[in-house]
Write an enzyme that holds these catalytic residues in place. Structure first.
Site, mmCIF file in Angstrom:
data_model
loop_
_atom_site.group_PDB
_atom_site.id
_atom_site.type_symbol
_atom_site.label_atom_id
_atom_site.label_comp_id
_atom_site.label_asym_id
_atom_site.label_seq_id
_atom_site.Cartn_x
_atom_site.Cartn_y
_atom_site.Cartn_z
ATOM 1 N N THR B 176 -25.008 63.550 -43.371
ATOM 2 C CA THR B 176 -26.332 63.359 -43.985
ATOM 3 C C THR B 176 -26.397 62.107 -44.853
ATOM 4 O OG1 THR B 176 -25.675 64.745 -45.836
ATOM 5 C CG2 THR B 176 -26.868 65.817 -44.041
ATOM 6 N N SER B 241 -29.820 68.033 -49.548
ATOM 7 C CA SER B 241 -29.277 68.137 -48.194
ATOM 8 C C SER B 241 -28.367 69.336 -48.046
ATOM 9 C CB SER B 241 -28.475 66.871 -47.899
ATOM 10 O OG SER B 241 -27.415 66.782 -48.834
ATOM 11 N N PHE B 244 -26.877 71.122 -44.987
ATOM 12 C CA PHE B 244 -26.057 70.450 -43.971
ATOM 13 C C PHE B 244 -24.888 69.648 -44.523
ATOM 14 C CE2 PHE B 244 -30.587 70.486 -42.755
ATOM 15 C CZ PHE B 244 -30.515 71.441 -41.751
ATOM 16 N N GLY B 309 -9.472 57.143 -48.401
ATOM 17 C CA GLY B 309 -8.729 58.257 -47.837
ATOM 18 C C GLY B 309 -9.664 59.397 -47.474
ATOM 19 N N TYR B 513 -37.026 59.282 -57.792
ATOM 20 C CA TYR B 513 -36.866 59.385 -56.348
ATOM 21 C C TYR B 513 -38.158 58.924 -55.720
ATOM 22 C CZ TYR B 513 -34.345 61.650 -52.518
ATOM 23 O OH TYR B 513 -33.615 61.897 -51.396
#
Lengths: 676, 597
Positions: B176, B241, B244, B309, B513
């Protein structure tokens, strides 16, 4: 925007045709606010928000801590200051004033014209949610009344208008102005921090919260000479702050030029320019000026220019990120920003200059003035019309917009409007009206006490020059070029030499005519080309220029500049002769005027243009010498003091100017030589 | 906290989680858009409907929304722009992988695939560019092999193998990302392995005494909360999100959840973390609440965006489930009053689990998602009542709404509500009921689906976010909207929509946002134009004093502002960390900085 006289519409037309002006002023008002995004805040609430702002609250705490006064007391002081500053909005006052103005204007004015395309453009910008600042030129008290009247007519909300404290003092009138949106700013240089912080916050609040915007005069005061004045930065900086600190996305500045056929204050201005101080604004003075209702003032042109976006102007030149680690309300403007502000101010004044509308009388005055300088005292109407059209054609080429649709008719009209200054006898000879001036005993002069004879001669000439001055905006560069070439004995000059001389004279005159350095090159080429076109200058080859064939135009251009150079030259001579460490400004003004008067009287064969006596130019001369680091000045106890000790640069300056002036003076260099 | 549900201090060992999302993601999720295959906006008889019954607006006609889309975005329901069919093996070049390497991978005993659809669905996140490419074009580079490790040890094996064989590994969690972080670098000549963590999604243990749980990084939000819920716990981490996205992804991007006010952001929740690097495992020796031990290397892992990593196991704080959960809403006469109220709530540090403020545009948009027609047009019933009574003086084109979510004990929630409404009152706010609050949060999940509908009708849409000090918040919103309007105008874009909301509050600032969409009929290169506009919007944000990102991360999309944000010294520091942990550039994601190794 392409300028055209056709785009202008008369706002009085509907007033003259409607059956009741009263019904019109009392119509339902729902004026359009330029910045819709802001919530409507009343004048009282405005003051309240300033008082409650973080900045002012911090200041109150600080002062009360330092002075050990209770915060309540300090807060009360802020409230008093705010009451002195704050604008008000009384719809009824606006309506009554509207009615009064309608009656007066319909009577004394032929028309009040505004350019419809400018207003359309303004309206298109209004939905952007951006504060709008109106910046009109300032030539008369009538300016802000007319601005408000125009907006009232167009259903646009009247902004908060910055006015000087001198109006505040006028009984009754002060209140009327306040009620129609004026807020007051103290002029004098005081260091009352509480006042200035409060004022600054008030303006800031207007920018960030007032949907109607602000109107202010960037020139700071009425220009007595009808030329633009160099911009002032104080209020502009306060307004720009909100943008520079990132609080508003943009600010739109609307440059406006208000051109008058006849300025209400013309005679007062002439007196003031000669040094008879202006009377303090008083209400009775205002009512006295009501006697003007029996006079005619012709037409007034309000040319509204394209809004200038600060954001576009500054572009990416401002790096705001460096301010991010400081709270927004504590940000200070750095030297770089200040420099940018001054170039922005220049840009606005430049835009105002472009919006000048020349009236028939500006052209008539130019012809008359030129004629008098050519030592011809009488001019016949036919000659006048021919010459006016001749000058008009030249000015058209330089991009001027002049209102002369029906030349002869417009000229006759203009002569009628100005019959106090220019008269025409039965044989159509046109001359200046020379009313003898007898000043009351004890009249206080600002500088040198001119004799009644001098005043009698000078007043009409100075009044005339007031109307010539707007034309100079268009011809100044050409005047400089022609003056230079005429003074080369061979009448030949290389391009580079011409440019150097041009830059010298142009810099010297940059304060007087508000010319900007960044335009030097551009204006040089443009005006040189136009001079060649008009055959005032001839181009011999790529690098050499010489005098052109058209002598008439050369004389015109040179004559226009002459009084100014003459003044500057004489002022420099006077300064050179004073020779003391700390000379008050008043003395330089006085000595200069005195000297000019003496020369004029002692050389009957030579015509000394009385405008050389004007204090405005002497002041500009001092300022430019200071700007060029030739002269040093400082403010001591409210008065400007100059160091006039011998100065090589000044002597060079005099030598450089000498060739351009008809009246040369001996330089008294003895003391100077000894020092060398 | 009030009384806990379930047994106090309940602990347990390993929980193998049956994820909602299958290994073949495309069986449940759209291959070319957001979310579940069965949930989407469709047009029936000229009216927009939302399909499926996973969300409250499912199976409903949305006439007002239809009108809104026509008015605001100039949607022309006649001209549908179809997506390409799913990719087949001929759509992309064969995988760039040698038989030797494939054999090597097979010998590692982890599941792997070179199927083209498997590879394409892991080649992207959910930026506008990604979705537009899926619908209308092809990616320049996709992974060559997908591997599904099942444990930390599997990951260690794969990373070692990649390092030994000069391969590239790009970790993939929930897919996502909206920063371009999982995209393959275009010019990567080496074999790219997409390391999908979805099959390592167990809860390894739950410790009720210390209130922590150790989870494998592939667990996705809804699985984690559901399984913990069965035990009477929750993490409280709910990014938008969260249906997911995966735990490992949250750590790698420094995610932020809607309810961070009570439960904290990912960095507050994280107690211990393991990251597999090419030099071995980076982790701390103990699982303690705090430690003074030099610079905290957890913060090297947090926000590393796959470049250093693979995050494999995380110990997270958990909380007992709250007794009571209640929504609420407040309307304000204008955005400014709303922001002031938010600031006051933050100053008082009395934020409920979530408090958000939608601007007028978003408020109107939200109202348009109402299903049943009624008297006052698009307003939902509760607003109608209010409008008729208390809100007469509110300007419908200026008002905005604050949505609230309270969690805690019953009494606690009641007191909290009172306190919030009292503050709101000071700023002219009027409580507007639970339903409106609930709608606001529902919208958060549904709004992501709208982009796919928009794409069907030549509208591109995307969100972007930032964090900003309080004193600059209002100016930031105004300036971004203004700038976008100017840029659209300049490009002759006739229909655009921009709205914003304040989604998080902190002591020192807040999070904003933005949603921005425009209709690109008659315009070419919609995505490029969109990106240009978002770029200048970001410049504007930085110029006002906002940040590069609050929680979306930098990835490849916002790389150009990274040096200015962290200074050149910072860039050098990051480079050297990378050089130390990954000298062969196995994790060649190209995120944050261009790896010059």
């Amino acid at each position: 925007m392409i300028r055209s006289a056709l785009a202008f519409r008369d706002i009085l037309e509907d007033r003259r045709n409607e059956c009741s002006n009263f019904l019109w002023v009392s119509r339902v008002l729902s004026p359009y606010a330029p910045c819709k995004e802001y919530s409507k805040i009343g004048p009282k609430q405005h003051k309240m928000l300033v008082l409650k702002s973080r900045k002012i609250q911090d200041l109150i705490d600080e002062i009360s801590f330092k002075s050990e006064l209770p915060p309540k007391d300090v807060e009360r002081r802020v409230k008093i200051i705010l009451d002195e500053i704050g604008f008000n909005k009384h719809t009824s006052t606006i309506r009554w004033l509207g009615l009064f103005l309608t009656k007066v204007c319909c009577r004394v004015c032929r028309g009040i014209y505004f350019n419809t395309d400018g207003i359309d453009q303004l309206r298109r910008h209004m939905d952007g949610g951006i504060p709008v600042i109106y910046v009109p030129s300032h030539r008369s008290y009538a300016d802000f009344i007319l601005m408000s009247y125009l907006l009232f007519t167009l259903n646009i909300e009247i902004p908060a208008i910055a006015a000087g404290m001198d109006f505040h003092g006028m009984k009754g009138m002060g209140t009327v102005l306040r009620n129609t949106g004026a807020f007051f700013m103290r002029r004098s240089y005081n260091d009352d921090n509480l006042y200035w912080d409060t004022f600054r916050q008030y303006v800031h609040q207007l920018v960030t919260k007032n949907s109607a915007g602000i109107e202010f005069f960037i020139e700071g005061t009425r220009s007595r000479s009808c030329k633009s004045l160099p911009p002032k930065f104080g209020l502009l900086t306060m307004i720009l702050r909100a943008f520079l600190t990132g609080e508003v996305p943009d600010i739109l500045f609307v440059p406006i030029n208000i051109s008058y056929d006849r300025v209400m204050e013309e005679r007062l201005f002439a007196y003031e320019l000669l040094g008879v101080p202006k009377p303090k604004e008083s209400t009775s003075g205002f009512f006295k000026s009501l006697s003007m209702v029996n006079e005619k003032y012709g037409s007034i042109y309000i040319d509204v220019g394209s809004p200038i976006s600060v954001k576009d102007f500054f572009g990416s030149r401002l790096d705001k990120t460096k301010n991010h680690l400081i709270p927004q309300h504590l940000q200070i403007l750095g030297p770089y920003e200040k420099k940018e502000i001054s170039s922005f101010a220049e840009h606005i004044v430049n835009a105002q200059q472009h919006l000048t509308v020349l009236s028939a009388f500006n052209l008539i005055a130019t012809v008359l003035n030129n004629n008098l300088l050519m030592r011809k005292n009488i001019l016949r109407l036919d000659e006048l019309v021919t010459d006016v059209m001749w000058i008009r054609n030249i000015l058209d080429k330089f991009g001027a917009l002049s209102n002369l649709k029906y030349p002869r008719e417009n000229i006759m009209d203009a002569l009628d409007v100005h019959k106090n200054l220019v008269q025409m006898d039965d044989e159509s000879n046109i001359t200046l009206v020379q009313d003898s001036v007898i000043l009351a005993d004890g009249t206080k002069f600002k500088a040198h006490a001119l004799s009644d004879a001098t005043m009698t001669l000078a007043v009409p000439f100075v009044m005339l020059q007031i109307y010539v001055n707007p034309v100079l905006y268009y011809t100044i560069n050409q005047s400089i070029l022609v003056t230079i070439i005429k003074n080369y004995e061979t009448h030949l000059v290389s391009k580079d030499r011409l440019y150097d001389d041009y830059v010298f004279l142009r810099s010297l005159m940059s304060n007087e005519f508000v010319l900007f350095e960044y335009n030097n090159k551009k204006d040089f080429w443009k005006s040189l080309e136009s001079c060649v076109d008009l055959e005032a200058i001839s181009k011999l080859d790529e690098t050499t220029y010489g005098i052109g064939k058209n002598e008439k135009i050369q004389d015109l251009f040179a004559n226009l500049l002459m009084p100014f150079i003459q003044t500057y030259y004489l002022v420099c001579i006077v300064i050179n002769n004073v020779n003391i460490d700390s000379c008050p400004e008043k003395r330089i003004l006085r000595d200069s005027q005195e000297r000019i008067e003496r020369i004029a009287n002692s050389k009957p064969n030579q015509f000394v243009h009385p405008y050389t006596l004007n204090l405005d130019s002497i002041g500009h001369c001092l300022s430019i010498l200071v700007k060029m680091n030739i002269l040093y000045r400082e403010r001591v106890k409210g008065e400007m003091m100059y160091n006039t000790k011998p100065n090589v640069m000044l002597v060079n300056m005099i030598r450089n100017m000498e060739k351009y002036v008809p009246l040369k003076e001996d330089l008294q260099l003895t003391s100077f030589k000894n020092k060398l | 906290m009030g009384k806990k549900t379930g047994d106090a201090n309940k602990s347990c060992g390993r929980v193998d989680v049956q994820s909602v999302i299958p290994k073949r993601r495309q069986d449940l999720l759209k291959w070319n858009g957001w979310g579940y295959n069965d949930s989407k906006f469709v047009i029936k008889d000229g009216i927009v409907h939302f399909t499926g019954n996973r969300y409250p607006i499912g199976e409903l006609a949305l006439p007002y929304f239809t009108q809104w889309a026509k008015d605001v975005l100039g949607l022309d329901l006649q001209s549908v722009r179809d997506s390409k069919p799913p990719p087949t093996s001929s759509s992309y070049p064969p995988p760039n992988v040698s038989d030797q390497v494939l054999n090597g991978i097979a010998n590692l005993e982890v599941s792997y695939s070179v199927d083209v659809v498997d590879r394409v669905v892991r080649a992207h996140g959910h930026t506008l560019h990604d979705i537009h490419t899926l619908r209308e074009g092809t990616f320049e580079r996709i992974p060559d092999v997908v591997v599904w490790p099942q444990s930390h040890d599997d990951v260690a094996k794969i990373v070692r193998f990649a390092d030994d064989n000069n391969l590239v590994v790009i970790p993939f969690g929930g897919g996502t990302a909206v920063s371009g972080a999982v995209e393959c670098p275009r010019n990567e000549p080496r074999t790219i392995i997409s390391l999908d963590t979805s099959q390592m999604n167990s809860i390894l243990w739950v410790d009720g005494e210390n209130l922590v749980a150790c989870c494998e990084s592939g667990i996705i939000g809804q699985d984690l909360e559901r399984e913990l819920g069965k035990l009477g716990y929750m993490t409280g981490h709910e990014p938008d999100s969260f249906e997911f996205s995966s735990l490992g992804g949250w750590v790698a991007t420094r995610a932020s959840g809607m309810k961070k006010n009570v439960y904290g952001n990912i960095e507050d929740l994280l107690v211990h973390v393991k990251m597999v690097t090419t030099k071995g495992v980076l982790e701390k020796s103990c699982q303690v609440p705090r430690m003074s031990c030099g610079p905290d290397f957890n913060h090297v892992i947090l926000g590393s965006e796959g470049s250093l990593g693979v995050v494999t196991e995380v110990v997270l704080k958990i909380r007992p489930l709250p007794q009571c959960k209640k929504y609420g809403s407040v309307v304000f006469p204008d955005f400014e009053s709303g922001v002031k109220c938010m600031r006051e709530i933050a100053r008082e540090r009395c934020q409920p689990a979530s408090v958000r403020l939608m601007d007028n545009e978003q408020f109107k948009f939200g109202q348009s998602l109402k299903a049943v027609p009624g008297m006052l047009g698009f307003l939902v019933d509760e607003f109608k009542k209010l409008l008729l009574t208390k809100l007469k003086r509110f300007d419908l084109n200026k008002m905005c709404v604050m949505t609230l979510l309270f969690e805690g004990g019953k009494k606690e929630v009641e007191d909290h509500e009172k306190r919030i409404y009292a503050i709101a009152k000071k700023y002219g706010g009027i409580p507007a009921g639970e339903t409106n609050g609930l709608r606001g949060y529902m919208l958060t999940f549904v709004i992501a689906y709208i982009r796919d509908l928009a794409a069907d009708f030549s509208v591109v849409a995307e969100s972007f976010e930032t964090s900003v000090p309080w004193d600059r918040a209002l100016a930031l919103c105004r300036k971004v909207k203004h700038r976008i309007a100017i840029e659209c105008n300049r490009r002759n874009i006739k229909h655009h929509f921009v709205c914003c909301r304040v989604t998080q509050t902190y002591d020192a600032g807040c999070v904003i946002y933005f949603y921005f969409a425009y209709n690109y009929v008659n315009h070419s290169d919609p995505v490029q134009v969109y990106e240009e506009i978002e770029d200048v919007a970001r410049d504007e944000i930085l110029a006002v004093g906002g940040s590069i990102s609050h929680h979306h991360g930098v990835g490849k999309l916002r790389k150009k502002w990274y040096p200015a944000t962290v200074s050149q010294v910072g860039v050098g520091l990051f480079r050297n960390i990378k050089k130390e942990l990954d000298p062969n550039n196995v994790f060649a994601t190209g995120n944050l900085v261009e790896a010059k190794l």
